[in-house]
Structures are given as C-alpha cells and as structure tokens.
Motif scaffolding. Structure first.
Motif, short mmCIF file in Angstrom:
data_model
loop_
_atom_site.label_atom_id
_atom_site.label_comp_id
_atom_site.label_asym_id
_atom_site.label_seq_id
_atom_site.Cartn_x
_atom_site.Cartn_y
_atom_site.Cartn_z
N THR A 253 64.08 23.18 38.17
CA THR A 253 64.62 24.29 38.96
C THR A 253 65.07 23.77 40.32
OG1 THR A 253 63.16 25.90 37.88
CG2 THR A 253 64.07 26.52 40.04
N LYS B 30 57.34 21.12 36.89
CA LYS B 30 56.62 22.26 36.31
C LYS B 30 55.20 22.41 36.87
CE LYS B 30 55.02 19.62 32.30
NZ LYS B 30 54.97 19.55 30.82
N CYS C 46 57.28 27.12 38.70
CA CYS C 46 58.63 27.40 38.18
C CYS C 46 58.94 26.44 37.05
CB CYS C 46 59.67 27.27 39.30
SG CYS C 46 59.52 28.51 40.59
N ASP C 47 60.03 26.70 36.36
CA ASP C 47 60.45 25.81 35.28
C ASP C 47 60.82 24.44 35.84
OD1 ASP C 47 60.11 27.85 33.47
OD2 ASP C 47 62.20 28.51 33.60
N SER C 48 60.59 23.41 35.04
CA SER C 48 60.96 22.07 35.46
C SER C 48 62.47 21.98 35.69
CB SER C 48 60.54 21.06 34.36
OG SER C 48 60.78 19.75 34.79
#
Length: 802
Positions: free
Chosen positions: A298, A312, A294-296
């Motif tokens: 999140t 990330k 997932c995106d950093s």
C-alpha cells in the motif's frame, strides 16, 4: 539526550548548582557528556543601561550622523554618535557602555570601545532591538517608555532567561529517563537519600474538562496485540499560530525548532512526560479512527514528502477510507496540522515495542516517538498525558474539548513480583548496607514493598521500569542511589594464577599475523555482514538478516573472499594498487543448526614487491602465495598433507590442501566473473584457510632433533618429458615410494614448454638428493636407485628422458 536545568525545576525546586547537578546525574548512571550554558538573549543584556537623551543635534562633519548627549545617571553624561533616523532629544534609550560585549547576527562577539567618528568622540552605543538580540527589528534605535528611570539596567526591564543544558549519554535500557519527569524522578530519589533539600511540584489534570460531545470520533482497534492502550479526543475551534515565548524557549533549549503552537505542545509534552502524542487534522478523518495493518505494498506518503510502500506487518492509524499515520513512528503528509487547521484529534497511545522497532527499521525512520516506543513507554501514563496535553492546548490555543475520551486498554500482564534475598545484596555488593537505607531507596524509586521479612523483600516494580525484572536489577538500582563511590575498597582475598598455554588459539593467530606482517602483508578487518547480491558462492542455507540496515548488509558471509575483495576494491579506488592483505574472521552457515567457523584469508593483487632499481625480476604470484602457505604450515608443524587441483564458483584454477580427511586450504586465481562484481580489473590470488581445522593439527607433531650428518650428500638430475596433465607432486610421490631410506629431497629446478617440445607435453628438470647418516654412499648404490626410479616414472607416468 538533552536535558534543561530550568525545565527540571518545573518538577522539583532545588538549590543545586549546574556543575554539582551534572556530577549527581553522572553518579546516577545518567552520564553527562557535555554541559552548555544558553541564554534567551545572548549576553543577558549585561552592561546595557537605560539612558536619557538630553541633547541631539547634527554631526558637524557628517550629514547622516547625529551627536547626542545621553545621561546614564546624575554623574555620567556620555557623548554618543548615532546614525539611527529616529533618535531625538528627550528619549529613553538602551545604551551599551564602553567595555560591553554585544553579538552580531552570527553570534560573533564585538566589544564597545571609546572611538572617534569624523573627529568627534563617541563613548558608547545607542542600540536597536536587533543589536540587543531582542528581535530582528533594525529600523531604528530601541525607544523605551519615558517613565523608566535613567541608569536602570536593561536586564531588570527585559527578562533574559539563562539555562544550562546537559547532554546525557543515555543507555538504551533507561527508557524511563527519556523525559524531564523521568530525570527528576531519579533526582528526587538521590536527594531523599542524601538529605538535599528540595520542593516537589506535583502535576495534576484537575483542570481537564470536557466541554461538549459535538465532534465525537469513534476509535476501533483491530489488532489489540500490537496496541496496548489507545486514548483520543477532539478539540474544536483552536487557533494555530506561533507559540508563546516560554514554550519556544523550552524547545529551543533542547535544540527543537518551534513550528506552531499545536505541534510545539506535542513536542513539549513528549520531552516533559516522556509520552509521545500525535495531533491529526480532525476535518480530514472520515467517520472513525481504525488501528490496523494495511495490505502489503500500500502506498503512503509521510510528512517528509516521501512515498513509502507499506508492509503487511506495519501498524497504521487509519480512518474508514485511508491510512493517516504510521503508528508510533511518523505522521502522514495530508493529516498533519497547518495554519488553517481549526479542529484536531489528539492521540495518546502505547504500542508494542517490537512492532514499532521493526517498522522504523524497515522504512529507515528514526523519530523521537519511535525511539521511545521501541524501548517501551509507561502504559499507565497515556491517559494522564492526554488530559494534560488537552488542557494545555485549551489554555494556549483556545478551543473546546468537543468529545468524550475514546479509550481502549489492553494492558500487558502484571509484572512479576521480584523476590529480593537480603543476603544476595551483601554478597553481590561486597559490603553490608543497612535495611533502613535499602527500604528508603526502594520507596524513593517508587518500587512497592509487597511483603517484608528478615530474609527477603517481595517487590512490585512500576510499569515504567521495563529494564528492572530480576533481583540483580533491583540491587543495581539500590547501588545507583547509594552511590558506587560510597563503597569501600578492599584487598583481593584470592590469588589468581592464570593458565599459560603457548599454543592457545589467540597466540597461534597472533604468531601467524606477525609472520604475515613481517613479510609485507597488511591486516584488514571487515564487517561479517555482506550483500547477498555480490556473493557468488552457490552454498545453500545462507543466513539472512530479518531487519537489515541496508541491502549491503543483508546476510552473514559464507566466505571471507567477498570481504577481502571489498577491501581490494576500496583500495584500488584510492589509487593503492599493490596489495598484500590478510584477514582473520568468521563465516556462518545454517544446516541442522547454526554453524560459525573461523577462517584466514590471504590475497595478492598488483606487484608483490615495491618498485625499486634493484628489483629487476617478476615473481609468479601463484608460487609466491604457495610459498607463504608452505611457510605457515611449517611454522605450525603441519606436515604430510596432499595438494590437489580443483575449480569452483570462486576459483578459475586452484589447489586445495587436505590431510587426514580434513580440508585445510583453498588457494588459486579468482574467477573474473566474481571480480566484475567489485569492478576489479586484474588478477587476484587468494588463499582461504579453514582455521578451525588448522588449529586441530597445529603443533601436534612432537619436536624432534638430530645431529648433522658427517657424511656428504649426492645429487642426481632427470630431464623428463611428461604429459601436460602430470604435476610435480605425482613425481615426488613416486620417488619416495621407490626409496625412502636414503632419498632425502626431491625438487623441481626447471620447467620448459616450447618449439622443441611435442604438443601435449612439457619438460621438467627434477633433482634428487641422497644421503646416509652412517656412511658415504657409492655411485653404484645411487645409480641403482635412479634406474629403478626411472622405470617407475616410465611405467606410471609414461615419462621419457630428454
């Protein structure tokens, strides 16, 4: 790791006592640290018999008690006083006879004794279910079926399981032994070698059957490098409830608290086969399962209710809309199983160990699953485990398997063939083991012999043995089964003559430690990991830890001063305020390459001497520490060094010692801004030695001796008025430059700065000692040198005589 004796028998049926098995496991390298006997019903119902109540009437001296006559057998009719409201004649009850040990709710034992209650004799106790440890029911006595014969031991009617649990100190490399199947696999090998009878119990998944494809959830793997295998399926219409007794007993035996049947099965399979599983609530999964990062930053809330910020690099199990689980580490709060769950998605996977280890450390999580994934699980076991667990869920929880198995396989490359030279076995072990034994052991360990010759064996190692990669590892495996205790002892064939060096670094360090300790210093030992926030040095190229345990241990220290200040702060907080500390340790830098340098750090805080009636004077810490340094250098035979003043980010004021282009010591008063980082109020004096440079110079000066002079020495003094900027070392240098033949010593015996001294000036009282080894000096000779000396002092330092 906890291992159940009874659980092992689910894999192999053997007739070996728990004590003997403990010894076998320890000799296998699976060291048993502790063995504990456990019972599903504490006490095992020993001394409890079925009794027939033949009479029951009111106690003559108590309203709420009843007097009963209970028949145990034809020869034993016991009078027992009972206060239970449901006791009556013609009942079959559980009777604890005199001498029986029972246990209260806290596990504390109490013994049934003959006693008088309100004047009437009681010869036992009619028990409730709670008093027997069968359940928590304490509403009345435990009434049995009338058909049961009086005198029957209750343990023959109600089965109590007795088990022995081994606490094994498992080494980190043995990921294959992190399950009961793995331990049983080792036991089979040693049983085969030692001809111990056992019966192998094979597990299969023949009962696995897909019932429909009505609830199919596709699986997509976006990062196959971090996910070696992934298998999943759905099971619909399950009933989530309490687990059966046998399953709860298995889990409680290894200190796992049962939760519900689905969660308990995943825990059971983990410790049974060694493969972690995860069960999701299938109804909250949107469209499909996606394995990805997932995106950093999140946000993700885990099962423990903690909201975490993802990195990330964290591998996540997601659906089309949201993350569901930190892969191989911890589940999400909203995707777990609860009592209202009816449809589940069951996952069995194999993830990259490095990824799981970094994620677990990053989020300060350690779970049974992450512990195994970090060390490596068997990628060939994931599909079997899924089928085994799904079949178990169907049999215990009901429901139907409602999808095909969604599978992804990205097996790591084949393990390299290990070439085992037979002569290397004999050489490493020190004695010859027959080839027949070697082949037998290897086959029992499931190590496949690809090719055999007179000189070597080519071996294929099973995937689950991630720690066996070299011939030496295979030899260790052979020895584990053969038994280290079976090796014959032999005399040494070589003589060892260790080199003795009086001045080797360890001995030099020890001698200086002893010197400091004899002068009232205490040695401390600190972690070389420190906080990058507290360090005040502005040195570049610091070395930071990629996965620190905490912010307090995030980088390698570049100075011993921060460590010693931590020790001072620790002691001050515990009311120990007079401190003389020292520490030997390493500091670390990164320039073109990594550099590791040894240092010695000495510190002073508070009073130098203990309070005493006969100590009435105060001592300058600066000059006391300077004296300690001089004594250390003298002990190491290091002379002819220069002392210069300096300031830096650590020292408010200080001096450093150097010689021959080598910096030896920094010493002085620490800056208060640095002390504030450690909440230290007061002055701290520190000396930091560059121990590597010290060792280069130590004991290099040859030891010289001479006879004591037969001629007297003479002393002359100057009272000098000099500028504030002039130090004593400058005067000493000029003196020896003026004469180095008969001038033997220069010392400072007085210092004054007051009303009679002009601003910007100070007064030094300096003494000069003269001596000739061959004759007695005359006043004229000495006066000539003193006059010449004053001229030089006046010329170079603008000194005046007071």
């Amino acid at each position: 790791m906890k291992v159940s004796y009874n659980w092992l028998k689910d894999f192999i049926d053997f007739d070996v006592s728990p004590n003997h098995l403990s010894e076998i496991l320890t000799n296998l390298g699976l060291e048993v640290e502790k063995t504990k006997k456990i019972e599903s019903i504490k006490g095992g119902l020993e001394g409890i018999f079925v009794g027939h109540v033949i009479e029951c009437y009111k106690h003559p001296n108590a309203d709420r008690l009843k007097l009963t006559k209970v028949k145990i057998d034809k020869d034993n009719i016991l009078q027992i006083i009972c206060g239970a409201p449901n006791v009556s004649s013609n009942q079959k009850v559980a009777v604890a006879t005199v001498g029986t040990i029972l246990y209260d709710q806290y596990g504390k034992e109490f013994k049934i004794t003959k006693s008088k209650i309100r004047g009437e004799l009681s010869m036992g106790m009619i028990c409730s279910e709670k008093e027997l440890g069968i359940s928590d029911n304490h509403d009345g006595i435990f009434v049995l079926k009338s058909s049961i014969k009086a005198g029957t031991p209750l343990k023959e009617i109600i089965k109590s399981e007795t088990d022995h649990v081994f606490d094994i100190g498992l080494t980190p490399n043995r990921s294959d032994a992190m399950s009961h199947m793995g331990i049983a696999r080792d036991l089979k090998a040693v049983f085969n070698f030692k001809n111990i009878n056992y019966k192998n119990k094979k597990y299969d998944v023949n009962a696995f059957k897909i019932d429909s494809n009505s609830n199919n959830i596709p699986v997509e793997i976006l990062n196959p490098k971090k996910c070696y295998n992934y298998h999943g399926l759905t099971i619909s219409n399950v009933i989530v409830e309490e687990s059966p007794e046998w399953l709860k007993n298995r889990l409680t035996s290894i200190d796992i608290t049962p939760k519900n049947n689905i969660v308990d099965i995943t825990n059971y399979v983990l410790h049974h086969l060694g493969q972690p599983l995860h069960a999701f609530n299938a109804d909250i999964i949107k469209n499909k399962i996606v394995v990805k990062e997932c995106d950093s930053k999140t946000k993700f809330k885990t099962l423990d209710g903690v909201e975490r910020l993802l990195d990330k690099e964290d591998l996540m199990i997601c659906d089309d809309e949201k993350p569901l689980c930190i892969a191989g580490v911890f589940g999400g709060e909203n995707s777990g199983i609860n009592n209202n769950t009816t449809n589940i998605f069951l996952e069995s996977a194999c993830f990259e160990p490095k990824t799981i280890r970094k994620t677990a450390k990053r989020h300060f999580l350690s779970t049974d699953a992450s512990y195994r994934f970090e060390r490596g699980v068997d990628p060939e076991l994931t599909l079997f485990t899924l089928k085994f667990a799904a079949s178990l869920i169907k049999s215990i929880c009901g429901g139907k398997i409602s999808s095909e198995i969604q599978s992804f396989s990205n097996h790591p490359k084949e393990k390299e063939i290990v070439d085992l030279k037979l002569r290397s076995i004999d050489s490493l072990i020190g004695e010859k083991i027959s080839l027949k034994f070697i082949i037998s052991i290897l086959e029992s360990l499931e190590i496949k012999i690809v090719k055999e010759s007179k000189e070597n064996l080519l071996l294929k190692i099973p995937y689950y043995r991630v720690d066996v990669t070299r011939p030496a590892d295979v030899i260790e495996e052979i020895l584990r089964i053969y038994g280290y205790n079976n090796l014959k002892s032999s005399n040494l064939k070589h003589q060892f003559k260790p080199k003795f060096d009086l001045f080797e670094p360890a001995k030099v360090e020890k001698s200086i430690s002893n010197f400091l300790i004899s002068n009232g210093f205490n040695e401390v030992l600190n972690n070389s990991l420190t906080s990058s926030k507290k360090t005040k040095d502005k040195l570049n190229d610091s070395i930071t830890i990629l996965n620190p345990l905490s912010s307090e241990t995030s980088s390698l220290r570049q100075s011993m001063i921060n460590s010693i200040l931590g020790s001072i702060s620790y002691n001050i907080n515990r009311q120990n305020r007079d401190l003389k500390l020292f520490e030997f340790g390493n500091v670390y830098f990164k320039k073109e390459k990594y550099i590791e340098t040894q240092k010695l750090c000495i510190s002073l805080f508070g009073n130098i001497f203990d309070e005493n009636w006969n100590v009435t004077f105060s001592v300058s810490k600066f000059y006391y520490l300077k004296g300690v340094i001089s004594n250390i250098l003298d002990l190491l035979k290091i002379y002819n060094y220069n002392v210069e003043y300096f300031k830096n980010s650590f020292f408010l004021e200080g001096v450093f010692y150097k010689t021959k282009g080598l910096k030896l010591i920094e010493m002085g008063l620490l800056d208060n801004k640095l002390l504030n980082n450690y909440d230290i109020k007061g002055s701290v004096y520190v000396a930091e030695f560059d121990w590597n440079n010290i060792l280069k110079l130590a004991y290099k000066q040859p030891i010289k001796y001479k006879n004591l002079s037969k001629h007297p020495s003479s002393r002359r003094d100057f009272s000098l008025l000099i500028n504030d900027s002039v130090n004593f070392n400058s005067i000493k240098k000029i003196a020896f430059k003026t004469d180095n033949s008969i001038l033997k010593n220069v010392s400072l015996f007085d210092y004054y700065k007051g009303k009679e001294i002009p601003s910007g000036k100070k007064s030094y009282g300096v003494s000069f000692s003269f001596q000739d080894e061959k004759r007695t000096l005359t006043d004229k000779e000495i006066d000539f040198i003193m006059d010449k000396l004053f001229v030089n002092l006046q010329k170079e330092l603008k000194a005046e005589l007071r």
